[in-house]
Design a protein around this motif. Structure first.
Motif, PDB file in Angstrom:
ATOM      1  N   LEU A  18       0.802  -1.352   0.115  1.00 13.88           N
ATOM      2  CA  LEU A  18      -0.006  -0.062   0.104  1.00 13.88           C
ATOM      3  C   LEU A  18       1.018   1.233   0.141  1.00 13.88           C
ATOM      4  O   LEU A  18       0.570   2.207  -0.736  1.00 13.88           O
ATOM      5  CB  LEU A  18      -0.941  -0.075   1.251  1.00 13.88           C
ATOM      6  N   LEU A  19       1.915   1.402   0.770  1.00 11.70           N
ATOM      7  CA  LEU A  19       2.898   2.283   0.842  1.00 11.70           C
ATOM      8  C   LEU A  19       3.486   2.600  -0.732  1.00 11.70           C
ATOM      9  O   LEU A  19       3.806   3.854  -0.994  1.00 11.70           O
ATOM     10  CB  LEU A  19       4.029   2.377   1.766  1.00 11.70           C
ATOM     11  N   TYR A  20       3.819   1.707  -1.150  1.00  7.94           N
ATOM     12  CA  TYR A  20       4.450   1.243  -2.542  1.00  7.94           C
ATOM     13  C   TYR A  20       3.338   2.233  -3.468  1.00  7.94           C
ATOM     14  O   TYR A  20       3.722   3.210  -4.375  1.00  7.94           O
ATOM     15  CB  TYR A  20       4.983   0.079  -3.180  1.00  7.94           C
ATOM     16  N   PHE A  21       2.111   1.762  -3.405  1.00  5.07           N
ATOM     17  CA  PHE A  21       1.159   2.152  -4.517  1.00  5.07           C
ATOM     18  C   PHE A  21       0.873   3.684  -4.177  1.00  5.07           C
ATOM     19  O   PHE A  21       0.860   4.409  -4.946  1.00  5.07           O
ATOM     20  CB  PHE A  21      -0.197   1.268  -3.994  1.00  5.07           C
ATOM     21  N   LYS A  22       0.880   4.089  -2.822  1.00  2.99           N
ATOM     22  CA  LYS A  22       0.690   5.495  -2.617  1.00  2.99           C
ATOM     23  C   LYS A  22       1.805   6.207  -3.327  1.00  2.99           C
ATOM     24  O   LYS A  22       1.682   7.342  -3.571  1.00  2.99           O
ATOM     25  CB  LYS A  22       0.914   5.529  -0.987  1.00  2.99           C
ATOM     26  N   GLU A  23       3.170   5.617  -2.947  1.00  2.00           N
ATOM     27  CA  GLU A  23       4.292   6.659  -3.597  1.00  2.00           C
ATOM     28  C   GLU A  23       4.137   6.678  -5.125  1.00  2.00           C
ATOM     29  O   GLU A  23       4.459   7.756  -5.677  1.00  2.00           O
ATOM     30  CB  GLU A  23       5.488   5.815  -3.140  1.00  2.00           C
ATOM     31  N   VAL A  24       3.923   5.534  -5.698  1.00  2.00           N
ATOM     32  CA  VAL A  24       3.837   5.549  -7.400  1.00  2.00           C
ATOM     33  C   VAL A  24       2.575   6.435  -7.851  1.00  2.00           C
ATOM     34  O   VAL A  24       2.797   7.150  -8.622  1.00  2.00           O
ATOM     35  CB  VAL A  24       3.612   4.187  -7.723  1.00  2.00           C
ATOM     36  N   THR A  25       1.722   6.343  -7.120  1.00  2.00           N
ATOM     37  CA  THR A  25       0.542   7.313  -7.625  1.00  2.00           C
ATOM     38  C   THR A  25       0.582   8.789  -7.310  1.00  2.00           C
ATOM     39  O   THR A  25       0.082   9.653  -7.675  1.00  2.00           O
ATOM     40  CB  THR A  25      -0.740   6.607  -6.861  1.00  2.00           C
ATOM     41  N   SER A  26       1.435   9.067  -6.152  1.00  2.00           N
ATOM     42  CA  SER A  26       1.672  10.224  -5.797  1.00  2.00           C
ATOM     43  C   SER A  26       2.635  11.068  -6.862  1.00  2.00           C
ATOM     44  O   SER A  26       2.443  12.337  -6.880  1.00  2.00           O
ATOM     45  CB  SER A  26       2.314  10.465  -4.349  1.00  2.00           C
ATOM     46  N   ARG A  27       3.039  10.613  -7.662  1.00  2.00           N
ATOM     47  CA  ARG A  27       3.738  10.948  -8.923  1.00  2.00           C
ATOM     48  C   ARG A  27       3.083  11.541  -9.983  1.00  2.00           C
ATOM     49  O   ARG A  27       3.686  12.097 -11.059  1.00  2.00           O
ATOM     50  CB  ARG A  27       4.952   9.898  -9.496  1.00  2.00           C
ATOM     51  N   ILE A  28       1.997  11.247  -9.840  1.00  2.00           N
ATOM     52  CA  ILE A  28       1.055  11.619 -11.158  1.00  2.00           C
ATOM     53  C   ILE A  28       0.445  12.694 -11.009  1.00  2.00           C
ATOM     54  O   ILE A  28      -0.303  13.007 -10.008  1.00  2.00           O
ATOM     55  CB  ILE A  28      -0.143  10.093 -11.333  1.00  2.00           C
ATOM     56  N   SER A  29       0.546  13.526 -11.971  1.00  2.00           N
ATOM     57  CA  SER A  29       0.145  14.936 -12.098  1.00  2.00           C
ATOM     58  C   SER A  29      -1.592  14.802 -12.175  1.00  2.00           C
ATOM     59  O   SER A  29      -2.114  13.775 -12.630  1.00  2.00           O
ATOM     60  CB  SER A  29       0.645  15.683 -13.154  1.00  2.00           C
ATOM     61  N   TYR A  30      -2.129  15.858 -11.714  1.00  2.00           N
ATOM     62  CA  TYR A  30      -3.440  16.045 -11.663  1.00  2.00           C
ATOM     63  C   TYR A  30      -4.108  15.882 -13.217  1.00  2.00           C
ATOM     64  O   TYR A  30      -4.987  15.040 -13.171  1.00  2.00           O
ATOM     65  CB  TYR A  30      -4.045  17.514 -11.140  1.00  2.00           C
ATOM     66  N   HIS A  42       0.468   1.703 -22.692  1.00  2.00           N
ATOM     67  CA  HIS A  42       1.849   1.803 -22.955  1.00  2.00           C
ATOM     68  C   HIS A  42       2.678   2.626 -21.996  1.00  2.00           C
ATOM     69  O   HIS A  42       3.928   2.573 -22.137  1.00  2.00           O
ATOM     70  CB  HIS A  42       2.041   2.494 -24.373  1.00  2.00           C
ATOM     71  N   ASP A  43       2.137   3.278 -21.193  1.00  3.29           N
ATOM     72  CA  ASP A  43       2.821   4.274 -20.239  1.00  3.29           C
ATOM     73  C   ASP A  43       3.241   3.532 -18.968  1.00  3.29           C
ATOM     74  O   ASP A  43       2.592   2.708 -18.614  1.00  3.29           O
ATOM     75  CB  ASP A  43       2.256   5.476 -19.530  1.00  3.29           C
ATOM     76  N   GLU A  44       4.615   3.067 -18.827  1.00  4.12           N
ATOM     77  CA  GLU A  44       5.070   2.085 -17.760  1.00  4.12           C
ATOM     78  C   GLU A  44       4.783   2.409 -16.569  1.00  4.12           C
ATOM     79  O   GLU A  44       4.235   1.508 -15.646  1.00  4.12           O
ATOM     80  CB  GLU A  44       6.629   1.960 -17.751  1.00  4.12           C
ATOM     81  N   ARG A  45       4.552   3.698 -16.305  1.00  3.03           N
ATOM     82  CA  ARG A  45       4.148   4.205 -14.661  1.00  3.03           C
ATOM     83  C   ARG A  45       2.541   3.654 -14.445  1.00  3.03           C
ATOM     84  O   ARG A  45       2.184   3.009 -13.512  1.00  3.03           O
ATOM     85  CB  ARG A  45       4.033   5.600 -14.590  1.00  3.03           C
ATOM     86  N   TRP A  46       1.777   3.789 -15.497  1.00  2.00           N
ATOM     87  CA  TRP A  46       0.145   3.225 -15.516  1.00  2.00           C
ATOM     88  C   TRP A  46       0.243   1.759 -15.482  1.00  2.00           C
ATOM     89  O   TRP A  46      -0.594   1.089 -14.837  1.00  2.00           O
ATOM     90  CB  TRP A  46      -0.594   3.723 -16.502  1.00  2.00           C
ATOM     91  N   ASN A  50      -1.458  -0.105 -12.499  1.00  2.00           N
ATOM     92  CA  ASN A  50      -2.590  -0.911 -12.907  1.00  2.00           C
ATOM     93  C   ASN A  50      -2.229  -2.330 -12.146  1.00  2.00           C
ATOM     94  O   ASN A  50      -3.148  -3.156 -11.408  1.00  2.00           O
ATOM     95  CB  ASN A  50      -2.906  -1.204 -14.320  1.00  2.00           C
ATOM     96  N   ARG A  51      -1.276  -2.774 -12.252  1.00  2.00           N
ATOM     97  CA  ARG A  51      -0.734  -4.088 -11.793  1.00  2.00           C
ATOM     98  C   ARG A  51      -0.928  -4.131 -10.305  1.00  2.00           C
ATOM     99  O   ARG A  51      -1.237  -5.075  -9.943  1.00  2.00           O
ATOM    100  CB  ARG A  51       0.620  -4.495 -12.337  1.00  2.00           C
ATOM    101  N   THR A  52      -0.446  -3.263  -9.759  1.00  2.00           N
ATOM    102  CA  THR A  52      -0.167  -3.207  -8.314  1.00  2.00           C
ATOM    103  C   THR A  52      -1.461  -3.042  -7.625  1.00  2.00           C
ATOM    104  O   THR A  52      -2.095  -3.607  -6.697  1.00  2.00           O
ATOM    105  CB  THR A  52       0.679  -2.005  -7.793  1.00  2.00           C
TER     106      THR A  52
END
Length: 75
Positions: A18-30, A42-46, A50-52
């Motif tokens: 959950l902490l990892y998911f929070k960290e990754v999603t916090s890097r996404i702009s509004y 195709h965007d590796e971040r997404w 999605n996988r997490t």
């Protein structure tokens, strides 16, 4: 997040993921959350998000995965 564990709504063993998911999603702009300019296939971040998310939902025994994004887009 601590209240989720304290109230036993989520198992504490999920904390690292959950902490990892929070960290990754916090890097996404509004604007990216609106999906207008993002290729989620195709965007590796997404792909990671999605996988997490799928892993977390499975581990939390959440069966319903539908989400109506149109409800949250500016009109």
């Amino acid at each position: 997040m601590e209240s989720l564990f304290r109230n036993q709504l989520v198992e504490r063993s999920l904390s690292p993921k959950l902490l990892y998911f929070k960290e990754v999603t916090s890097r996404i702009s509004y604007s990216e959350w609106l999906f207008d300019s993002v290729d989620v296939d195709h965007d590796e971040r997404w792909k990671t998000i999605n996988r997490t998310a799928e892993e977390l939902l499975t581990e939390m025994n959440v069966k319903e995965r539908g989400y109506d994004f149109s409800l949250y887009r500016p009109r």
